[in-house]
Design a protein around this motif. Structure first.
Motif, PDB file in Angstrom:
ATOM      1  N   ALA A   1       7.255   9.502  -3.433  1.00 40.78           N
ATOM      2  CA  ALA A   1       7.584   8.059  -4.136  1.00 40.78           C
ATOM      3  C   ALA A   1       8.753   8.065  -4.943  1.00 40.78           C
ATOM      4  N   GLU A   2       8.751   9.194  -5.346  1.00 41.22           N
ATOM      5  CA  GLU A   2      10.200   9.417  -6.591  1.00 41.22           C
ATOM      6  C   GLU A   2      11.315   9.480  -5.885  1.00 41.22           C
ATOM      7  N   ARG A   3      11.335   9.995  -4.418  1.00 38.33           N
ATOM      8  CA  ARG A   3      12.656  10.214  -3.624  1.00 38.33           C
ATOM      9  C   ARG A   3      12.909   9.157  -2.971  1.00 38.33           C
TER      10      ARG A   3
ATOM     11  N   LEU B   1       0.637  -1.340   0.063  1.00 39.97           N
ATOM     12  CA  LEU B   1       0.046   0.126   0.016  1.00 39.97           C
ATOM     13  C   LEU B   1       0.811   1.309  -0.117  1.00 39.97           C
ATOM     14  N   ARG B   2       0.487   2.134  -0.874  1.00 43.18           N
ATOM     15  CA  ARG B   2       1.174   3.401  -0.914  1.00 43.18           C
ATOM     16  C   ARG B   2       0.132   4.764  -0.606  1.00 43.18           C
ATOM     17  N   PRO B   3       0.080   5.208   0.430  1.00 43.12           N
ATOM     18  CA  PRO B   3       1.071   5.201   1.512  1.00 43.12           C
ATOM     19  C   PRO B   3       0.618   3.864   2.498  1.00 43.12           C
TER      20      PRO B   3
ATOM     21  N   VAL C   1       3.230  11.240   8.706  1.00 43.20           N
ATOM     22  CA  VAL C   1       3.791  11.751   7.333  1.00 43.20           C
ATOM     23  C   VAL C   1       2.753  12.265   6.500  1.00 43.20           C
ATOM     24  N   CYS C   2       2.964  13.701   6.433  1.00 43.75           N
ATOM     25  CA  CYS C   2       1.816  14.145   5.553  1.00 43.75           C
ATOM     26  C   CYS C   2       1.978  15.067   4.579  1.00 43.75           C
ATOM     27  N   ASP C   3       3.409  15.341   4.157  1.00 53.54           N
ATOM     28  CA  ASP C   3       3.821  16.032   3.053  1.00 53.54           C
ATOM     29  C   ASP C   3       5.150  15.810   2.907  1.00 53.54           C
ATOM     30  N   PHE C   4       5.574  16.120   1.724  1.00 56.07           N
ATOM     31  CA  PHE C   4       7.299  15.846   1.615  1.00 56.07           C
ATOM     32  C   PHE C   4       7.626  17.104   1.121  1.00 56.07           C
TER      33      PHE C   4
ATOM     34  N   GLU D   1       2.619   9.759  -4.520  1.00 54.43           N
ATOM     35  CA  GLU D   1       2.836  10.068  -5.901  1.00 54.43           C
ATOM     36  C   GLU D   1       2.966  11.608  -5.834  1.00 54.43           C
ATOM     37  N   LYS D   2       1.917  12.207  -5.363  1.00 53.37           N
ATOM     38  CA  LYS D   2       1.481  13.491  -5.728  1.00 53.37           C
ATOM     39  C   LYS D   2       2.841  14.407  -4.815  1.00 53.37           C
ATOM     40  N   SER D   3       3.019  13.861  -3.614  1.00 50.76           N
ATOM     41  CA  SER D   3       3.996  14.524  -2.766  1.00 50.76           C
ATOM     42  C   SER D   3       5.408  14.546  -3.259  1.00 50.76           C
TER      43      SER D   3
END
Length: 152
Positions: free
Chosen positions: A94-96, A75-77, A149-152, A89-91
């Motif tokens: 996932a890429e980082r 599951l993500r997140p 965790v709520c934002d990156f 993905e939007k934050s």
């Protein structure tokens, strides 16, 4: 050969058994032991270990929980470690973190610059993504008393 001897050697030896011993030292030692035990119990009740945890420790634990849960779940997140509606993905998280199938580990010594502003916080965390260390600022929010965790 069985002659009885007479003289000064015939006096009976008197042993004084009127030694007076006291129980006071034993009672005093028991009282001190009881006081020490009461002090230990009172200290545990009045200053529990969870009160010694700093906000920076709680933030670091929230990031570590996210990374650990992510490695155990598809599951993500992952459930229970991110704010409701958080999209990895939007934050950009996932890429980082190297994509959904990456290997991510975290080093507990890699937490610095924790700042808390009410129910929002930031902490810099150094993580190992597929063998490469990266340091990023993680943003967290306190929800029902727990940092998520709520934002990156």
């Amino acid at each position: 050969m069985n002659e009885e001897q007479t003289g000064s050697d015939d006096k009976p030896i008197v042993v004084d058994q009127t030694d007076k011993r006291s129980i006071v030292p034993f009672v005093a030692a028991a009282a001190v032991a009881i006081l020490v035990l009461i002090g230990i119990v009172a200290g545990g009740l009045l200053a529990p270990a969870e009160k010694n945890v700093t906000e920076a420790d709680r933030l670091a634990a929230a990031v570590t929980n996210y990374i650990d849960a992510r490695s155990r779940s598809d599951l993500r997140p992952p459930t229970g470690v991110a704010c409701p509606g958080f999209d990895e993905e939007k934050s950009g998280l996932a890429e980082r973190l190297g994509g959904p199938k990456s290997t991510v580990t975290i080093d507990g010594r890699g937490f610095t610059d924790a700042t808390v502003n009410g129910d929002r916080a930031k902490i810099d965390a150094t993580i190992d993504v597929n063998g490469t260390d990266t340091t990023d600022t993680w943003k967290l929010t306190r929800v029902d008393g727990a940092w998520l965790v709520c934002d990156f």
